[in-house]
Enzyme design. Structure first.
Site, short mmCIF file in Angstrom:
data_model
loop_
_atom_site.label_atom_id
_atom_site.label_comp_id
_atom_site.label_asym_id
_atom_site.label_seq_id
_atom_site.Cartn_x
_atom_site.Cartn_y
_atom_site.Cartn_z
N ASN A 210 0.88 -1.30 0.05
CA ASN A 210 -0.05 0.13 -0.16
C ASN A 210 0.94 1.22 0.11
O ASN A 210 2.13 1.09 -0.03
CB ASN A 210 -0.92 -0.06 1.14
CG ASN A 210 -0.24 -0.08 2.59
OD1 ASN A 210 0.66 0.81 2.93
ND2 ASN A 210 -0.46 -1.20 3.18
N ASP A 278 -4.17 -6.68 5.31
CA ASP A 278 -5.26 -7.37 5.87
C ASP A 278 -4.95 -8.87 5.42
O ASP A 278 -5.51 -9.93 6.05
CB ASP A 278 -6.58 -6.92 6.05
CG ASP A 278 -6.87 -5.79 6.57
OD1 ASP A 278 -6.31 -5.45 7.75
OD2 ASP A 278 -7.39 -4.59 6.42
N LYS A 288 8.20 -17.25 -11.04
CA LYS A 288 7.43 -16.00 -11.59
C LYS A 288 6.39 -16.60 -12.06
O LYS A 288 6.53 -17.60 -13.09
CB LYS A 288 8.59 -15.21 -12.35
CG LYS A 288 7.89 -14.00 -12.88
CD LYS A 288 8.55 -13.29 -14.12
CE LYS A 288 7.82 -12.24 -14.40
NZ LYS A 288 8.70 -11.54 -15.73
N PRO A 307 -2.68 -12.11 10.45
CA PRO A 307 -3.07 -11.92 11.83
C PRO A 307 -3.07 -10.37 12.24
O PRO A 307 -2.55 -9.48 11.43
CB PRO A 307 -1.81 -12.43 12.62
CG PRO A 307 -0.59 -12.34 11.28
CD PRO A 307 -1.54 -12.58 10.29
N PHE A 325 -4.37 3.26 14.66
CA PHE A 325 -4.46 4.36 13.74
C PHE A 325 -5.56 3.67 12.77
O PHE A 325 -5.86 2.68 12.74
CB PHE A 325 -3.37 4.74 12.96
CG PHE A 325 -2.41 5.64 13.24
CD1 PHE A 325 -1.91 5.58 14.46
CD2 PHE A 325 -2.41 6.87 12.54
CE1 PHE A 325 -0.80 6.56 14.78
CE2 PHE A 325 -1.72 7.94 12.83
CZ PHE A 325 -0.95 7.74 14.23
N LYS A 339 -13.37 0.35 15.23
CA LYS A 339 -12.12 -0.43 15.42
C LYS A 339 -11.63 -0.39 16.78
O LYS A 339 -10.88 -1.34 17.34
CB LYS A 339 -11.04 0.21 14.51
CG LYS A 339 -11.35 -0.37 12.99
CD LYS A 339 -10.13 0.25 12.05
CE LYS A 339 -10.49 -0.19 10.89
NZ LYS A 339 -9.85 0.65 9.60
N LYS A 343 -11.05 -4.05 18.53
CA LYS A 343 -9.77 -4.47 18.86
C LYS A 343 -9.04 -3.97 20.13
O LYS A 343 -8.04 -4.19 20.67
CB LYS A 343 -8.56 -3.67 17.93
CG LYS A 343 -8.98 -3.90 16.25
CD LYS A 343 -7.64 -3.43 15.35
CE LYS A 343 -8.24 -3.41 14.10
NZ LYS A 343 -7.06 -3.68 13.24
O1 PMT Z 1 3.31 6.15 6.61
P1 PMT Z 1 2.41 7.35 6.20
O2 PMT Z 1 2.47 7.73 4.76
O3 PMT Z 1 2.98 8.44 7.02
O4 PMT Z 1 1.13 7.26 6.36
C1 PMT Z 1 0.58 7.44 7.54
C2 PMT Z 1 -0.50 6.31 7.76
C3 PMT Z 1 -1.77 6.94 6.97
C4 PMT Z 1 -0.35 4.98 7.11
C5 PMT Z 1 -0.94 6.20 9.07
O5 PMT Z 1 -1.23 7.33 9.69
C6 PMT Z 1 -2.13 5.16 9.62
O6 PMT Z 1 -3.47 5.73 9.37
N1 PMT Z 1 -1.92 3.82 9.92
C7 PMT Z 1 -3.02 3.14 9.96
C8 PMT Z 1 -3.51 2.62 8.64
C9 PMT Z 1 -4.06 1.41 8.41
O7 PMT Z 1 -3.90 0.37 7.76
O8 PMT Z 1 -5.30 1.39 9.22
P2 PMT Z 1 -6.51 0.12 9.30
O9 PMT Z 1 -7.59 0.85 9.47
O10 PMT Z 1 -6.18 -0.78 8.15
O11 PMT Z 1 -5.97 -0.70 10.57
C10 PMT Z 1 -6.27 -0.23 12.21
C11 PMT Z 1 -5.48 -0.48 13.10
O12 PMT Z 1 -4.57 -1.81 13.01
C12 PMT Z 1 -3.97 0.11 12.56
O13 PMT Z 1 -3.34 0.72 13.79
C13 PMT Z 1 -3.10 -0.82 11.96
O14 PMT Z 1 -1.59 -0.58 12.29
C14 PMT Z 1 -3.54 -2.16 12.78
N2 PMT Z 1 -3.64 -3.65 12.00
C15 PMT Z 1 -4.26 -3.49 10.97
C16 PMT Z 1 -4.22 -4.91 10.26
C17 PMT Z 1 -3.38 -5.83 10.76
N3 PMT Z 1 -3.31 -7.11 10.33
N4 PMT Z 1 -2.44 -5.71 11.96
C18 PMT Z 1 -2.76 -4.30 12.40
O15 PMT Z 1 -1.91 -3.97 13.55
#
Ligand code: PMT
Length: 402
Positions: A210, A278, A288, A307, A325, A339, A343
């Site tokens: 991403n 995810d 390949k 996970p 985040f 979330k 979580k």
């Molecule tokens: O890296 P930059 O370019 O500076 O951009 C910053 C950012 C946008 C990446 C950052 O600020 C941000 O928002 N990060 C979280 C992005 C995200 O994937 O969010 P989510 O809504 O998918 O996940 C929610 C939370 O679960 C996040 O804290 C994520 O780290 C965590 N997560 C998600 C999936 C997973 N399998 N494991 C996790 O720990």
């Protein structure tokens, strides 16, 4: 003495019999987590060998101002800039006199002139030399310039005299050095921060990822270290330098990130700023992938769930204070709040990534933090460094209340 953790101390060793105590001082400072670089005067070398101090500090000892090899490694200006504090122990009457006059005729006195860091002296000399009006005038002069003096103490001296002039003991000096540093908001706390994207391999040459650049997570790591925390930064593949005093662990996939985070536990606070994939391809092709005429223009990839790192760590018995985040392109606050609940988090930072001037790979950000009571605190658009410092202060406050 958490205040010494990762503090950078330049230890100047002058030419006095108390130089033998400097060896113990290096050990004490390092025991308390400080990094030590030793600079010796010519006189210091007559009393203790550079090899001893090199072995104890773990780094070559700096000896000469005009040594091209040493200057190429870490020159006097770099050394002066590197220091959080310059401590001279023992500080002889001669060194005090030279420093009072602003003389810079060897490496140590040059470093003192060149540094912006605080300077402290641990005087050590015969009691009559200490009492001499010239030394006392130098002492006044140095104090008036903001140079700190630790000691001297009083007692029996190596020369047989009794009186003022003994260098303080190593542990007393280590404590005095610690007192020079303020306690940060997060001193003594271990913060685990995730940052950047993850990459999920499809075959040896392709992967799913991403747009995360890691900038937000790295800015948080820097701000947390500035606040005194011990910081472990687990990051996916990014092109960013490691912030000062931060332990960085590079990973590739979500499963690598989880393993690295679990290995870094326990921590007091977890901030999950990484954009974790995810899903990952169920099977990584060993070679390949080739265009397959039998499947027409399409390619079907079977994906499986990765996970959830944050939810896994938030579910542990030694659960840290958990900050997530949420990167969303619609219904920002509603999805973020969901979330937080799903979580089991303490706080969630809602990040509107539909706006290209904030969010992924931008220099700025603007976020809302939501707590368990659904209270929202807004942080308006500013650089990621600025937002990170504000977030770290906010998180530290909430962590203390928890
Ligand atoms: O890296 P930059 O370019 O500076 O951009 C910053 C950012 C946008 C990446 C950052 O600020 C941000 O928002 N990060 C979280 C992005 C995200 O994937 O969010 P989510 O809504 O998918 O996940 C929610 C939370 O679960 C996040 O804290 C994520 O780290 C965590 N997560 C998600 C999936 C997973 N399998 N494991 C996790 O720990």
């Amino acid at each position: 003495m958490q205040r010494l953790y990762r503090k950078r101390i330049v230890l100047g060793v002058g030419g006095g019999i108390a130089a033998y105590k400097s060896a113990e001082l290096v050990r004490r400072l390092r025991d308390h987590g400080a990094e030590v670089r030793v600079v010796m005067t010519q006189g210091g070398r007559e009393f203790i060998t550079p090899l001893t101090l090199q072995a104890l500090s773990g780094h070559p000892v700096h000896l000469d101002l005009l040594d091209p090899a040493a200057e190429a490694a870490m020159g006097h200006i770099e050394l002066a800039r590197w220091a959080d504090l310059v401590l001279i122990a023992p500080a002889t009457a001669d060194l005090m006199a030279r420093l009072a006059q602003g003389v810079a005729n060897d490496l140590l006195t040059t470093v003192v002139l060149a540094t912006n860091a605080p300077v402290a002296l641990a005087p050590a000399m015969n009691q009559a030399m200490w009492a001499d009006p010239a030394t006392q005038a130098n002492r006044e002069q140095l104090l008036s310039r903001g140079i700190r003096l630790f000691g001297p103490g009083s007692g029996s001296q190596a020369c047989g005299d009794i009186g003022m002039g003994r260098m303080l003991e190593a542990e007393e000096l280590a404590r005095a050095v610690a007192d020079c540093f303020e306690t940060g908001m997060l001193t003594g706390k271990h913060l685990l921060i995730t940052a950047g994207p993850t990459q999920e391999n499809i075959d040896p040459v392709r992967y799913i990822t991403n747009h995360s650049s890691g900038k937000m997570g790295f800015a948080l790591a820097e701000a947390a270290a500035e606040a005194g925390a011990r910081v472990t930064l687990v990051t996916g593949p990014v092109f960013l330098p490691t912030p000062d005093r931060v332990q960085r662990i590079d990973v590739v996939s979500a499963r690598d990130m989880l393993a690295a985070c679990e290995a870094a536990m326990p921590c007091d606070i977890l901030i999950a700023a990484a954009a974790v994939a995810d899903y990952r391809p169920e099977v990584v092709a060993p070679h390949k992938l080739k265009k397959d005429p039998s499947t027409g223009d399409g390619l079907l990839l079977q994906m499986v769930r990765n996970p959830d790192i944050l939810a896994t760590l938030a579910g542990r018995a030694d659960r840290p204070f958990c900050v997530g985040f949420a990167a969303e392109t619609e219904n920002l606050l509603e999805y973020a709040a969901r979330k937080l609940r799903d979580k089991n988090l303490d706080l969630i930072v809602a990040n509107d990534v539909a706006n290209p001037s904030i969010g992924f790979n931008s220099e700025d950000n603007a976020v809302s933090v939501i707590d368990r009571q659904q209270h929202e605190t807004r942080f308006g658009q500013a650089s990621k460094g600025h937002i990170a410092r504000a977030l770290v202060a906010f998180i530290a406050e909430r962590y203390k209340e928890s």
